[in-house]
Write an enzyme that holds these catalytic residues in place. Structure first.
Site, PDB file in Angstrom:
ATOM      1  N   ASP A  25      36.877  42.440  37.997  1.00  0.00           N
ATOM      2  CA  ASP A  25      37.745  42.754  36.867  1.00  0.00           C
ATOM      3  C   ASP A  25      38.247  44.198  36.901  1.00  0.00           C
ATOM      4  O   ASP A  25      39.134  44.542  37.658  1.00  0.00           O
ATOM      5  CB  ASP A  25      37.008  42.434  35.570  1.00  0.00           C
ATOM      6  CG  ASP A  25      37.921  42.367  34.352  1.00  0.00           C
ATOM      7  OD1 ASP A  25      39.091  42.756  34.460  1.00  0.00           O
ATOM      8  OD2 ASP A  25      37.469  41.941  33.283  1.00  0.00           O
TER       9      ASP A  25
ATOM     10  N   HIS B 276      36.436  35.013  31.410  1.00  0.00           N
ATOM     11  CA  HIS B 276      35.534  35.516  30.359  1.00  0.00           C
ATOM     12  C   HIS B 276      35.014  34.371  29.485  1.00  0.00           C
ATOM     13  O   HIS B 276      33.834  34.065  29.535  1.00  0.00           O
ATOM     14  CB  HIS B 276      36.179  36.610  29.499  1.00  0.00           C
ATOM     15  CG  HIS B 276      36.697  37.772  30.265  1.00  0.00           C
ATOM     16  ND1 HIS B 276      35.905  38.479  31.150  1.00  0.00           N
ATOM     17  CD2 HIS B 276      37.929  38.354  30.298  1.00  0.00           C
ATOM     18  CE1 HIS B 276      36.624  39.446  31.691  1.00  0.00           C
ATOM     19  NE2 HIS B 276      37.858  39.384  31.203  1.00  0.00           N
TER      20      HIS B 276
END
Length: 454
Positions: A321, A270
């Site tokens: 994810d 991220h």
């Protein structure tokens, strides 16, 4: 050796015509010949591309996809979503985890992902006690990957605390918690098990700076080799940044670079809230930023400054994810679209020597993904594993495109069904859009969903 022939292939040197590829018995590419002979070779049904590595997966979270899109809290955020996730993870059995992971991996393969980094932090029984075999749930992930045929970098997660400074874990985190010694024993248990699995390897993983202490990071890093992948969630949410500042006086990325030698082994997942100096530090380190645009959008994380990062030579990979999407094309598309929405301009992610956005995105993601997984994949090159995908040569959009236009058509106007065939480690795992086990897997997955959502 088995031989294959394609009219168009994306090689490290660019697009090549009439390419003959031969695969050795160990699943690696032994010969690659442009303008080669098709004699005795299996003809491929469309343009040939390297398979895409998926740098970040929480397989069990696929169960939640589409179930949390109902407004109930005006301040709904990542943190309220996390409480729902804790409720789900408290119920999953080992058998259900394996069923879920196999289904997710089959869906990944059908979309063009050929390997995955599984960021695996569910380790214990429902009450937090260890299983008789502490590697029980990790073995289930490995078995699911083996059954589906996908390559795997298994990342058992060290998760010890609820917040910065060693705060005690919450009830919802009880299945995740290990101390450093427990974690290193788990690594020792898993290393020989994965070593005998084709296309699988082991890495180390810290859930986040808030979930481990500096001493724990040092203890684990002292045990690993120079080529061992190291993954961590970092700077995903503004609250995480604020809490890190309150604890240390530094932002998460600042703290990491000042206290740890971040290098090419690292994948910083991220890194959403990265400031300009932090972007430069990541790029100089050679680490990979693991971007998950569909999940980051779904959770309201924010937009990583990818334009500035690529301009400084930064390396990146893509991951699915939480699996609200399992589409390679959609992940790449939204990586670019996020930059466009922020900047209110078009065509943001490209290089001075490569103006085609689809090609820039694809090249960056396969190369960075291979680095983050620590596997010999990411390009059609001698000695690399034969992990590839074949796009549908009969699709009118792709059939009428040439060169890098093929990637632009697929990434910005395409769909998953344009992925025709997929190979991993020299073995076909998807043929004409179908995986051999998809019907049986879907039925078992539906049963697991019924049990979990009852």
């Amino acid at each position: 050796m088995r031989a294959f022939f394609t009219e168009r292939a994306l090689l490290p040197t660019g697009w090549a015509a009439n390419v003959r590829l031969e695969i050795a018995a160990d699943g690696t590419l032994a010969t690659i010949t442009a303008q080669g002979s098709p004699h005795g070779a299996e003809r491929l049904g469309g343009p040939l591309l390297p398979g895409m590595p998926n740098v970040h997966s929480h397989a069990f979270q696929r169960v939640m996809a589409g179930l949390t899109e109902a407004a109930g809290d005006p301040d709904d955020s990542f943190w309220t979503w996390r409480e729902l996730m804790y409720r789900l993870v408290g119920r999953i059995t080992p058998g259900q985890l394996q069923v879920i992971a196999r289904q997710v991996y089959i869906e990944m393969l059908k979309a063009g992902y050929t390997s995955v980094a599984e960021f695996h932090y569910v380790h214990h029984q429902h009450d937090g006690r260890a299983y008789a075999d502490p590697a029980e749930l990790s073995r289930r992930i490995s078995a699911a990957a083996s059954a589906s045929g996908i390559g795997l970098t298994l990342l058992p997660v060290l998760y010890s605390h609820a917040g910065f400074g060693g705060q005690p874990p919450s009830e919802g985190q009880r299945r995740f918690i290990n101390g450093s010694e427990q974690y290193l024993r788990l690594q020792d248990r898993l290393a020989p098990l994965l070593a005998v699995e084709p296309a699988q390897r082991l890495g180390v993983c810290f859930h986040s700076l808030r979930a481990v202490t500096p001493a724990q990071i040092g203890d684990v890093l002292a045990t690993i080799g120079v080529d061992c992948p190291v993954h961590i969630h970092i700077a995903e949410q503004q609250q995480e940044v604020d809490d890190c500042l309150a604890w240390s006086g530094l932002r998460p990325l600042q703290w990491l670079h000042e206290h740890v030698e971040v290098d090419r082994r690292w994948c910083l997942v991220h890194a959403t809230h990265a400031q300009a100096d932090e972007v430069g530090a990541i790029a100089r380190s050679g680490a990979v930023v693991g971007l998950c645009p569909t999940t980051e959008a779904n959770l309201g994380d924010g937009i990583f400054p990818a334009v500035a990062y690529l301009a400084q030579g930064g390396r990146l990979g893509i991951g699915s994810d939480s699996h609200v999407s399992l589409s390679v094309a959609e992940e790449l598309r939204w990586l670019e679209y996020g930059q466009r929405l922020r900047d209110q301009r078009r065509n943001r992610l490209y290089r001075s020597d490569q103006p085609v956005v689809g090609r820039t995105l694809f090249d960056a993601a396969v190369s960075g993904g291979a680095q983050a997984l620590g596997q010999p994949v990411g390009e059609l090159a001698l000695g690399k594993r034969a992990d590839w995908l074949v796009l549908d040569g009969n699709d009118p959009y792709l059939a009428t495109a040439t060169g890098d236009g093929i990637l632009n058509r697929w990434v910005f106007a395409g769909v998953d069904r344009q992925v025709r065939d997929v190979m991993v480690n020299g073995q076909w795992v998807v043929r004409q859009g179908r995986h051999a086990d998809e019907e049986e897997s879907a039925q078992a997955f539906a049963q697991a969903l019924r049990e979990l959502l009852a």
